[in-house]
Design an enzyme around this catalytic site. Structure first.
Site, PDB file in Angstrom:
ATOM      1  N   LYS A   1       0.779  -1.193   0.144  1.00 17.24           N
ATOM      2  CA  LYS A   1       0.074   0.023   0.015  1.00 17.24           C
ATOM      3  C   LYS A   1       0.979   1.326  -0.063  1.00 17.24           C
ATOM      4  O   LYS A   1       1.516   1.546   0.899  1.00 17.24           O
ATOM      5  CB  LYS A   1      -0.919  -0.180   1.195  1.00 17.24           C
ATOM      6  CG  LYS A   1      -1.893   1.236   1.360  1.00 17.24           C
ATOM      7  CD  LYS A   1      -2.696   1.056   2.638  1.00 17.24           C
ATOM      8  CE  LYS A   1      -3.523   2.446   2.669  1.00 17.24           C
ATOM      9  NZ  LYS A   1      -4.278   2.361   3.755  1.00 17.24           N
TER      10      LYS A   1
ATOM     11  N   LYS B   1      -2.434  -1.433  -3.879  1.00 14.79           N
ATOM     12  CA  LYS B   1      -3.184  -0.300  -3.809  1.00 14.79           C
ATOM     13  C   LYS B   1      -2.448   0.949  -3.767  1.00 14.79           C
ATOM     14  O   LYS B   1      -1.251   0.847  -3.200  1.00 14.79           O
ATOM     15  CB  LYS B   1      -4.026  -0.355  -2.419  1.00 14.79           C
ATOM     16  CG  LYS B   1      -4.713   0.745  -2.044  1.00 14.79           C
ATOM     17  CD  LYS B   1      -5.515   0.343  -0.683  1.00 14.79           C
ATOM     18  CE  LYS B   1      -6.243   1.798  -0.242  1.00 14.79           C
ATOM     19  NZ  LYS B   1      -6.490   1.799   1.008  1.00 14.79           N
TER      20      LYS B   1
HETATM   21  C1  PBG Z   1      -7.582   3.065   5.820  1.00 17.67           C
HETATM   22  C2  PBG Z   1      -7.980   3.072   4.245  1.00 17.67           C
HETATM   23  C3  PBG Z   1      -7.779   4.115   3.300  1.00 17.67           C
HETATM   24  C4  PBG Z   1      -8.226   3.341   2.060  1.00 17.67           C
HETATM   25  C5  PBG Z   1      -8.631   2.138   2.373  1.00 17.67           C
HETATM   26  N1  PBG Z   1      -8.246   1.928   3.883  1.00 17.67           N
HETATM   27  C6  PBG Z   1      -7.201   5.575   3.582  1.00 17.67           C
HETATM   28  C7  PBG Z   1      -5.715   5.869   3.677  1.00 17.67           C
HETATM   29  O1  PBG Z   1      -4.875   4.940   3.920  1.00 17.67           O
HETATM   30  O2  PBG Z   1      -5.408   7.025   3.967  1.00 17.67           O
HETATM   31  C8  PBG Z   1      -8.163   4.272   0.794  1.00 17.67           C
HETATM   32  C9  PBG Z   1      -9.286   3.764  -0.173  1.00 17.67           C
HETATM   33  C10 PBG Z   1      -9.574   4.720  -1.147  1.00 17.67           C
HETATM   34  O3  PBG Z   1      -8.837   5.752  -1.471  1.00 17.67           O
HETATM   35  O4  PBG Z   1     -10.456   4.516  -2.147  1.00 17.67           O
HETATM   36  N2  PBG Z   1      -6.337   3.182   6.114  1.00 17.67           N
END
Ligand code: PBG
Length: 330
Positions: free
Chosen positions: A202, A255
């Site tokens: 991520k 992601k």
């Molecule tokens: C929580 C999380 C996030 C997303 C999914 N789970 C936000 C982040 O990490 O700031 C992002 C999902 C999206 O942008 O659609 N940690």
């Protein structure tokens, strides 16, 4: 090029001319079963409120979410990914509301399990929607994340999800050791059947912008670069992947998706476990905005983006377009 692959008279167009020929020779396909639908939950009843940064995506109270789940199930979507959005007055520095047995996600999971048993229920395991400071866990006195305290809370959260009947716990906070902590907690409470989908790879991405408005999870200070990955790094993804698989992840996620297709391909080639990709909020909002302005055809560009994610190697895709895409496939 070997003679087996080509000859001087080869004309690719011969294989593209007839629609049935194109259909027959198509290498990658999408189906509604490839899609997982994220749902933002809020307290209340009869609420279905559009998120301004994500036109076409709504925050739902549980009753409305159930209706939405019914439509998703009818269209053959495999599952839903639940996010709880709570009032700021109920947040605390640890995000303790996130593991309340009667919390929003826990109640929604029970209801979906009961009314739509054909859907997979996936719970995002993180704290940023629940902490008063908006970071993904507990902070130390310097404002850095305290990973060991965070892992303890993550175990509480995962257990509360499992007890509410979720099929898959999806830790998204990029805390080192998160997969092992969750696996141990689940196994010691006899929840061996609950799978762990790790947000293993991520990136600290600007494309999460609209989500943070949707989930009310913008950090009160600083950013997430101390725990999410640097977009400039490729090899680091392999280390993250290896760690999470060693810790017992059943599936891994990359992601965002569109700007990281190379990483999806890399991860696909490096492991035999299922690989999921998350087409994140910013990807959704960009396509939506361009289509609203008349610059792009929404259907064609959404389907092309999803197909690209599939072609890069994703087994399944988390997408805010799950319903539309499933419809368009019909
Ligand atoms: C929580 C999380 C996030 C997303 C999914 N789970 C936000 C982040 O990490 O700031 C992002 C999902 C999206 O942008 O659609 N940690």
């Amino acid at each position: 090029m070997t003679p087996f692959c080509s000859h001087s008279r080869h004309q690719p167009r011969r294989l593209r001319r007839h629609p049935a020929m194109r259909r027959m020779l198509r290498e990658y396909h999408l189906s509604p079963a490839d899609f997982l639908l994220p749902i933002f939950l809020v307290e209340g009843e009869g609420i279905r409120k559009e998120i301004s940064s994500m036109p076409g995506v709504f925050r739902h109270s549980i009753d409305s979410a159930l209706r939405f789940c019914g439509e998703a199930a009818a269209r053959g979507i495999s599952g839903v990914l639940l996010f709880g959005v709570v009032d700021s007055s109920r947040k605390d520095p640890r995000g303790s509301l996130s593991w309340a047995p009667e919390g929003l996600v826990q109640r929604a999971a029970r209801a979906i399990r009961e009314h739509h048993p054909e859907l997979l229920v996936i719970a995002d395991a993180c704290f940023c929607e629940y902490t008063s400071h908006g970071h993904c866990g507990v902070l130390d006195i310097h404002g850095d994340r305290d990973d060991s305290a965070t892992l303890e809370n993550l175990q509480l959260q995962a257990l509360s999800y499992a007890e509410a009947g979720v099929d898959i716990v999806a830790p998204s906070g990029m805390a080192d050791g998160m997969v092992m902590a969750i696996r141990e907690a689940l196994d010691s409470a006899r929840h061996e059947n609950v799978a762990v989908l790790s947000y293993a790879v991520k990136y600290a991405s600007a494309f999460y912008g609209p989500f943070r408005e949707a989930a009310d999870s913008t950090p009160g200070f600083g950013n997430r670069r101390g725990y999410q990955m640097d977009p400039a790094n490729r090899r680091e993804a392999f280390r993250e992947l290896q760690l999470d698989l060693e810790e017992g992840a059943d599936m891994v996620m990359v992601k965002p998706a569109a700007a990281y297709l190379d990483i999806i391909r890399d991860v696909r080639e490096r492991c035999d476990f299922p690989v999921l990709a998350y087409q994140v909020s910013g990807e959704y909002s960009m396509l939506q905005a361009a289509a609203q302005a008349g610059y792009l055809d929404l259907r064609d560009s959404v389907m092309e983006s999803l197909l690209a994610i599939r072609r890069a190697g994703a087994d399944a895709i988390i997408t805010y377009y799950a319903m539309e895409a499933a419809n368009w496939l019909d």
